[in-house]
Design an enzyme around this catalytic site. Sequence first.
Site, short mmCIF file in Angstrom:
data_model
loop_
_atom_site.label_atom_id
_atom_site.label_comp_id
_atom_site.label_asym_id
_atom_site.label_seq_id
_atom_site.Cartn_x
_atom_site.Cartn_y
_atom_site.Cartn_z
CG HIS A 135 44.92 40.60 40.16
ND1 HIS A 135 43.55 40.60 40.05
CD2 HIS A 135 45.26 39.35 40.59
CE1 HIS A 135 43.08 39.42 40.40
NE2 HIS A 135 44.10 38.64 40.73
CG ASP B 129 43.73 35.27 42.47
OD1 ASP B 129 43.73 36.14 41.56
OD2 ASP B 129 42.79 34.47 42.63
#
Length: 135
Positions: A63, A109
Amino acid sequence: AVCVSLLGAANIPPQSLNLYQFKNMIECAGTRTWLAYVKYGCYCGPGGTGTPLDELDRCCQTHDHCYDNAKKFGNCIPYLKTYVYTCNKPDITCTGAKGSCGRNVCDCDRAAAICFAAAPYNLANFGIDKEKHCQ
């Protein structure tokens, strides 16, 4: 249903709206509260160094790298960029123009939220001493 839900966001400072969306996305995809990830491993939460401790920590590292890539598109600031998505538990769909800053951040996300939901959670990796374990 559209999960942007700015109704409850009226009292949230603008700089945290993306993190508010990410929190909602995490809770859409999985069963754990977003707080379970704030201080997990070497990469979940602010910053990140060293070798990820497990699969979940690798989700956070990925991420971080995804956000780094999103920053390469003009003046895209992932932590500030809001986006539009839908949540139909546990499915998440990002909308918006492919390749746009918002869509790229949403895709980052979304991938992280799905990764978090699938990864085993090791309570021993929550709140670790990063100075000691993440070099």
